[in-house]
Design an enzyme around this catalytic site. Structure first.
Site, mmCIF file in Angstrom:
data_model
loop_
_atom_site.group_PDB
_atom_site.id
_atom_site.type_symbol
_atom_site.label_atom_id
_atom_site.label_comp_id
_atom_site.label_asym_id
_atom_site.label_seq_id
_atom_site.Cartn_x
_atom_site.Cartn_y
_atom_site.Cartn_z
ATOM 1 N N LYS A 82 29.814 29.993 9.847
ATOM 2 C CA LYS A 82 30.338 28.635 10.079
ATOM 3 C C LYS A 82 30.037 28.101 11.482
ATOM 4 O O LYS A 82 29.960 26.897 11.675
ATOM 5 C CB LYS A 82 31.850 28.602 9.832
ATOM 6 N N ASP A 91 37.023 21.433 5.329
ATOM 7 C CA ASP A 91 38.254 22.247 5.333
ATOM 8 C C ASP A 91 39.455 21.443 5.848
ATOM 9 O O ASP A 91 40.571 21.570 5.320
ATOM 10 C CB ASP A 91 38.079 23.483 6.222
#
Ligand code: NAP
Length: 280
Positions: A78, A115
């Site tokens: 990420k 997210d």
């Protein structure tokens, strides 16, 4: 000639992927596959094992593949992917981690993060302006949570974390007022408690918090989804508190990515069916 044409059509069918190392545990193919089927859309969503050494080559290959709509990105990539894609939304300077890459028709790759919005979706109806909040954890998921909470204008935030220095840095990064405490500290009377740590996950130590100081209308939100009913959520339910489990965020972040990849929102009214599939 006809066969060749058919073949070319098949190769350019749209597809998206989820990449990570390991990747076998990812539930994303189940979620996106369920929605593709429900909508009758042509396309595919695949699981792809990509190691850190292979990440740059993978991105380079996919950039040239017109059928590839993009990918979701999970542990441990990420942060590293931010060096390999465009960042028009300044994700690097805010959340600091990307979980979604979208390929544009001209081959440009846009990185983003779904997210934070996925986390916030189940709380969107609430007024959290000025509300005191506790967040457990200071890793990648906590960054998305704190970003979303800062935008919602929450009040003081207490971060409980094993490494307090990391947590202090996050308060500063997101411009939040609050404090930092160890994992065994007493809870303040917060309106919202979020577990964004790995504690309570299968194979990890439990998260043992005394929920007594929380008010009766507090909400307890656990990002962990394996198991779905964590010890924290069981304790919250036993106290009569409202709870939100990790599947809400998992489905929420996937829904935003799905629309970016396939150009249509997920079907409405099918969440219970999807949750049953994910917990079977
Ligand atoms: P991460 O970056 O590795 O951070 C892990 C966090 O947990 C850190 O705060 C770490 O503390 C803490 N921690 C880990 N092991 C610990 C231990 N043995 N004792 C005390 N603290 C410990 O991981 P992440 O990406 O933030 O993920 C955290 C959790 O959120 C995972 O369970 C993940 O599955 C879940 N998650 C769920 C969703 C969803 O859609 N529902 C999305 C993302 C993540 P230190 O800072 O001290 O190392």
């Amino acid at each position: 000639m006809a066969a060749r044409h058919r073949n070319r059509t098949a190769m350019s069918a749209p597809y998206a992927e989820v990449i990570g190392d390991p990747i076998a545990q990812s539930k994303s193919p189940l979620i996106h596959g369920f929605w593709l089927k429900a909508l009758g859309l042509p396309g595919d969503y695949r699981r792809r094992h990509v190691t850190p050494d292979d990440l740059a080559a993978y991105i380079g290959e996919r950039r040239a593949d017109a059928g590839w709509r993009g990918c979701n990105v999970t542990i441990p990539h990420k942060v590293a992917v931010m060096d390999l894609v465009d960042d028009p939304g300044n994700i690097r300077g805010t959340i600091g981690a990307m979980n979604t890459i979208v390929r544009q028709p001209d081959g440009a790759l846009i990185g983003t993060n779904t997210d934070a919005a996925g986390f916030y979706a189940p709380l969107a109806e609430l007024d959290l302006q000025g509300a005191p909040v506790v967040v457990v954890g200071a890793g990648g998921a906590a960054r998305a949570v704190l970003f979303a909470l800062a935008r919602a204008g929450v009040g003081p935030v207490t971060i409980l974390n094993r490494s307090p220095l990391k947590a202090m840095g996050l308060l500063a990064t997101f411009g939040l007022k609050g404090d930092v405490a160890p994992l065994d500290a007493s809870l303040p009377p917060a309106a919202l408690l979020v577990n964004a740590s790995s504690l309570g996950m299968t194979g990890q130590p439990p998260l043992d918090l005394d929920l007594a100081p929380l008010p009766d209308d507090a909400i307890v939100y656990d990002l962990v989804y394996a198991p779905l009913q964590t010890g924290l959520l069981k304790a919250a339910a036993a106290r009569g508190l409202d709870t939100v489990d990790g599947l809400d965020m998992l489905i929420g972040q996937a829904a935003l990515a799905f629309e970016l990849f396939f150009g249509a929102p997920p079907p409405e009214g099918r969440d219970e069916e999807l949750r049953a599939l994910l917990t079977a």
